[in-house]
Motif scaffolding. Structure first.
Motif, PDB file in Angstrom:
ATOM      1  N   ALA A  57      35.839  42.281  38.597  1.00  0.00           N
ATOM      2  CA  ALA A  57      35.758  41.043  39.373  1.00  0.00           C
ATOM      3  C   ALA A  57      36.724  40.002  38.825  1.00  0.00           C
ATOM      4  CB  ALA A  57      34.329  40.510  39.356  1.00  0.00           C
ATOM      5  N   VAL A  58      36.800  39.893  37.504  1.00  0.00           N
ATOM      6  CA  VAL A  58      37.728  38.934  36.891  1.00  0.00           C
ATOM      7  C   VAL A  58      39.169  39.316  37.203  1.00  0.00           C
ATOM      8  CG1 VAL A  58      38.593  38.099  34.671  1.00  0.00           C
ATOM      9  CG2 VAL A  58      36.137  38.251  35.073  1.00  0.00           C
ATOM     10  N   GLY A  98      40.210  41.220  39.684  1.00  0.00           N
ATOM     11  CA  GLY A  98      40.417  41.058  41.127  1.00  0.00           C
ATOM     12  C   GLY A  98      40.567  39.595  41.522  1.00  0.00           C
ATOM     13  N   GLY A  99      39.740  38.727  40.949  1.00  0.00           N
ATOM     14  CA  GLY A  99      39.844  37.294  41.247  1.00  0.00           C
ATOM     15  C   GLY A  99      41.168  36.727  40.787  1.00  0.00           C
ATOM     16  N   GLY A 100      41.598  37.130  39.588  1.00  0.00           N
ATOM     17  CA  GLY A 100      42.895  36.669  39.080  1.00  0.00           C
ATOM     18  C   GLY A 100      44.042  37.163  39.947  1.00  0.00           C
ATOM     19  N   ASN A 151      43.855  37.977  43.126  1.00  0.00           N
ATOM     20  CA  ASN A 151      43.797  37.264  44.410  1.00  0.00           C
ATOM     21  C   ASN A 151      44.372  35.860  44.280  1.00  0.00           C
ATOM     22  OD1 ASN A 151      42.680  39.422  45.742  1.00  0.00           O
ATOM     23  ND2 ASN A 151      40.575  38.695  45.537  1.00  0.00           N
ATOM     24  N   ALA A 152      44.037  35.170  43.189  1.00  0.00           N
ATOM     25  CA  ALA A 152      44.572  33.821  42.986  1.00  0.00           C
ATOM     26  C   ALA A 152      46.093  33.861  42.856  1.00  0.00           C
ATOM     27  CB  ALA A 152      43.944  33.190  41.747  1.00  0.00           C
TER      28      ALA A 152
END
Length: 103
Positions: A71-72, A74-76, A78-79
């Motif tokens: 998740a971390v 993937g979130g990074g 995506n950002a």
């Protein structure tokens, strides 16, 4: 007897053994005093929780950690992709207008 009867004999012996085992298990447990069972549970319960609880905790953490790490990451990602998309749009189309016409 099981050898002489073949496969069906094996199934019959298995059924009889299951029933007999359950019967003797009930008989043995019924003869043990309740206070003795409580004492056994107190001692074994603590050992069970300390031994298997820590192992299970580590196993659960090992199973859940990849999802958190994913998740971390993937979130990074995506950002970063969002920032690249905004930069590319500003380069291609210029800055956004300060007002919009309502035609």
């Amino acid at each position: 007897m099981g050898v002489m009867l073949g496969g069906s004999g094996s199934a019959t012996i298995t059924k009889v053994a299951e029933r007999t085992g359950q019967h003797w298990g009930r008989q043995v447990v019924a003869k043990v005093p309740v206070e003795t069972l409580r004492q056994i549970n107190r001692v074994l319960g603590k050992n069970f929780v300390t031994k298997f609880g820590t192992k299970q905790g580590i196993i659960v953490l090992g199973r859940v950690a990849p999802f958190g790490i994913g998740a971390v990451i993937g979130g990074g990602a995506n950002a970063a992709m969002g920032a690249f998309a905004v930069r590319a749009a500003r380069r291609a189309f210029g800055p956004a207008p300060t007002t919009w016409d309502h035609d």
